[in-house]
Design a protein around this motif. Structure first.
Motif, PDB file in Angstrom:
ATOM      1  N   GLY A 173      43.897  39.092  39.409  1.00 35.72           N
ATOM      2  CA  GLY A 173      43.883  40.235  38.315  1.00 35.72           C
ATOM      3  C   GLY A 173      43.687  41.571  39.442  1.00 35.72           C
ATOM      4  O   GLY A 173      43.238  41.506  40.549  1.00 35.72           O
ATOM      5  N   GLU A 194      37.845  43.804  33.840  1.00 36.59           N
ATOM      6  CA  GLU A 194      38.491  42.540  33.530  1.00 36.59           C
ATOM      7  C   GLU A 194      39.170  41.802  34.599  1.00 36.59           C
ATOM      8  O   GLU A 194      39.234  40.547  34.817  1.00 36.59           O
ATOM      9  CB  GLU A 194      39.792  42.745  32.276  1.00 36.59           C
ATOM     10  CG  GLU A 194      38.781  43.070  30.998  1.00 36.59           C
ATOM     11  CD  GLU A 194      38.620  44.669  30.962  1.00 36.59           C
ATOM     12  OE1 GLU A 194      39.017  45.109  32.062  1.00 36.59           O
ATOM     13  OE2 GLU A 194      37.931  45.142  30.074  1.00 36.59           O
ATOM     14  N   ARG A 215      36.141  33.351  40.617  1.00 35.71           N
ATOM     15  CA  ARG A 215      36.651  32.085  39.941  1.00 35.71           C
ATOM     16  C   ARG A 215      36.414  30.727  41.045  1.00 35.71           C
ATOM     17  O   ARG A 215      36.396  31.056  42.350  1.00 35.71           O
ATOM     18  CB  ARG A 215      38.273  32.036  39.406  1.00 35.71           C
ATOM     19  CG  ARG A 215      39.044  32.153  40.438  1.00 35.71           C
ATOM     20  CD  ARG A 215      40.484  32.569  40.160  1.00 35.71           C
ATOM     21  NE  ARG A 215      41.411  32.447  41.105  1.00 35.71           N
ATOM     22  CZ  ARG A 215      41.941  33.455  42.135  1.00 35.71           C
ATOM     23  NH1 ARG A 215      40.815  34.689  42.201  1.00 35.71           N
ATOM     24  NH2 ARG A 215      42.463  33.320  43.204  1.00 35.71           N
ATOM     25  N   ASN A 247      36.464  30.193  35.588  1.00 35.91           N
ATOM     26  CA  ASN A 247      35.957  31.457  35.659  1.00 35.91           C
ATOM     27  C   ASN A 247      34.383  31.090  36.188  1.00 35.91           C
ATOM     28  O   ASN A 247      33.701  30.419  35.698  1.00 35.91           O
ATOM     29  CB  ASN A 247      35.965  32.210  34.403  1.00 35.91           C
ATOM     30  CG  ASN A 247      35.583  33.888  34.753  1.00 35.91           C
ATOM     31  OD1 ASN A 247      34.467  34.237  34.698  1.00 35.91           O
ATOM     32  ND2 ASN A 247      36.502  34.584  34.795  1.00 35.91           N
ATOM     33  N   ARG A 293      41.851  27.445  32.865  1.00 36.57           N
ATOM     34  CA  ARG A 293      43.267  27.312  32.798  1.00 36.57           C
ATOM     35  C   ARG A 293      43.767  26.168  33.691  1.00 36.57           C
ATOM     36  O   ARG A 293      43.217  25.930  34.751  1.00 36.57           O
ATOM     37  CB  ARG A 293      43.799  28.471  33.173  1.00 36.57           C
ATOM     38  CG  ARG A 293      43.547  29.912  32.590  1.00 36.57           C
ATOM     39  CD  ARG A 293      44.447  31.165  33.230  1.00 36.57           C
ATOM     40  NE  ARG A 293      44.022  32.450  32.555  1.00 36.57           N
ATOM     41  CZ  ARG A 293      43.132  33.033  32.571  1.00 36.57           C
ATOM     42  NH1 ARG A 293      42.022  32.810  33.053  1.00 36.57           N
ATOM     43  NH2 ARG A 293      43.073  34.058  31.435  1.00 36.57           N
ATOM     44  N   ARG A 339      38.130  37.833  36.288  1.00 41.23           N
ATOM     45  CA  ARG A 339      38.985  36.859  36.592  1.00 41.23           C
ATOM     46  C   ARG A 339      39.143  36.402  37.989  1.00 41.23           C
ATOM     47  O   ARG A 339      39.271  35.292  38.263  1.00 41.23           O
ATOM     48  CB  ARG A 339      40.514  36.935  35.959  1.00 41.23           C
ATOM     49  CG  ARG A 339      41.125  35.763  36.018  1.00 41.23           C
ATOM     50  CD  ARG A 339      42.546  36.130  35.529  1.00 41.23           C
ATOM     51  NE  ARG A 339      43.312  34.847  35.654  1.00 41.23           N
ATOM     52  CZ  ARG A 339      44.686  34.601  35.439  1.00 41.23           C
ATOM     53  NH1 ARG A 339      45.341  35.700  35.277  1.00 41.23           N
ATOM     54  NH2 ARG A 339      45.138  33.505  35.891  1.00 41.23           N
ATOM     55  N   ASN A 340      39.090  37.209  38.770  1.00 39.07           N
ATOM     56  CA  ASN A 340      38.991  36.815  40.418  1.00 39.07           C
ATOM     57  C   ASN A 340      37.994  36.307  40.700  1.00 39.07           C
ATOM     58  O   ASN A 340      37.892  35.324  41.612  1.00 39.07           O
ATOM     59  CB  ASN A 340      39.007  38.521  41.400  1.00 39.07           C
ATOM     60  CG  ASN A 340      40.456  39.027  40.981  1.00 39.07           C
ATOM     61  OD1 ASN A 340      41.627  38.312  40.704  1.00 39.07           O
ATOM     62  ND2 ASN A 340      40.465  40.242  41.229  1.00 39.07           N
TER      63      ASN A 340
END
Length: 260
Positions: A222, A228, A235, A132, A119, A232-233
Motif C-alpha cells: 500500500g 491506511e 504485516r 496485519n 488475506r 497494511r504495510n
C-alpha cells in the motif's frame, strides 16, 4: 578536306554502382558467416566454408572442429521439453493440495478474513497468508500479543501434519525506528518473523520446515503516504511453499470459497 568532328566523351555517372554492389556482396557474405558461426551445424558449416573457399579462390576447407568451442556454443538453441503425463499429474495434485490448504486456513480464520485483517491467496509459489501486524504486535515491538496466539495456533494446527516448507516474512512501513532493541526496520521485521516462527514451532510445526525472513519496508503493498497504506504495510506473510511451483500469476480463490 573537312575536319573530322571529335565527339565529346560523356562521363559515366553510374560507375559507383560497381563498387556499391561489391560492398553489399561482401557485407552479405560477412553476415552469412556470422550466422553460421553463431549456431554451428557441422555439415552446414563445412558446405558453407567450402563454398566460400571456392568463391574466393582459396580452396581451403574448414571443418567445424577447427572452430573454437566457445564460438560453437555462442548461441546454443535451448528447447524446453514438454512435460510428460506424470509431471502434469504431479502438478495437478500439488495445485489441488495447495487449494485445500488455502481453504482450510481461510475457514479457520474466517472472522479475521471478514474484518480484512487476514488475506489468504493462492500464488505461483503456493499459499500466502497475509496477517496485519496490528493483531500480532504492539507498535515498535516484536512480542506477540494475546490476540495473535489464536490465529497463529490455528495455522499451526492445520500445518503441523503437513510436509510443505513454510517461510515467514516480516514487513514494516517506511517510518524509521531506532531504539536499543531495534536500530532499524531490518531488525524489527526480522525479529517479528522469528517470533511467528517460534510460535509455529512450539505448536507442532517441524523446525526444519520453517524459515524467518525480514524485508523491512522494501516490499510495500500500500502507499506509505497514507495512514491506511502504512497500516497494511506493517504485516507478516506466511508462505506455504509448493513442492512443485508452477510458473503462473497470482490466482484468487474461487467465488464459492470466498468469505463474505
Amino acid at each position: 578536306m573537312a575536319r573530322r568532328r571529335h565527339e565529346e566523351e560523356h562521363e559515366n555517372h553510374e560507375r559507383w554502382l560497381v563498387s556499391y554492389a561489391d560492398f553489399i556482396t561482401l557485407l552479405f557474405a560477412f553476415f552469412v558467416v556470422m550466422y553460421a558461426i553463431s549456431s554451428v551445424n557441422e555439415g552446414k558449416y563445412r558446405v558453407l566454408a567450402n563454398s566460400l573457399g571456392n568463391a574466393f579462390g582459396t580452396g581451403a576447407a574448414v571443418s567445424a572442429s577447427q572452430v573454437a568451442p566457445e564460438r560453437q556454443q555462442a548461441f546454443p538453441l535451448r528447447r524446453q521439453p514438454a512435460p510428460d503425463r506424470q509431471q502434469v499429474e504431479a502438478l495437478r495434485r500439488e495445485r489441488t493440495a495447495m487449494t485445500a490448504i488455502a481453504r482450510q486456513i481461510q475457514q479457520a480464520l474466517a472472522p479475521l478474513v471478514k474484518r480484512g485483517i487476514v488475506r489468504v491467496t493462492q500464488t505461483s509459489r503456493g499459499v500466502k497468508v497475509e496477517i496485519n501486524a496490528s493483531i500480532l504486535f504492539a507498535p515498535g515491538d516484536a512480542r506477540l500479543t494475546a490476540e495473535s496466539g489464536e490465529a497463529l495456533t490455528a495455522i499451526a494446527g492445520i500445518m503441523k501434519e503437513d510436509s510443505h516448507a513454510m517461510q515467514v516474512e516480516g514487513h514494516t512501513d517506511n517510518v524509521p525506528i531506532s531504539n536499543a532493541a531495534f536500530p532499524s526496520n531490518w531488525e524489527l521485521s526480522s525479529a517479528r518473523a522469528s517470533s511467528v516462527v517460534r510460535l509455529l514451532a512450539d505448536n507442532g510445526v517441524a523446525h526444519e520446515r520453517l524459515t524467518a525472513v525480514g524485508h523491512a519496508e522494501n516490499f510495500p503493498v500500500g502507499p506509505n503516504e497514507s495512514t491506511e497504506g502504512r497500516l497494511r504495510n506493517r504485516r507478516v506473510e506466511i508462505l506455504i511453499l509448493a513442492g512443485l511451483p508452477e510458473q503462473a500469476t497470482e490466482v484468487p480463490l474461487a467465488p464459492e470459497d470466498a468469505v463474505n
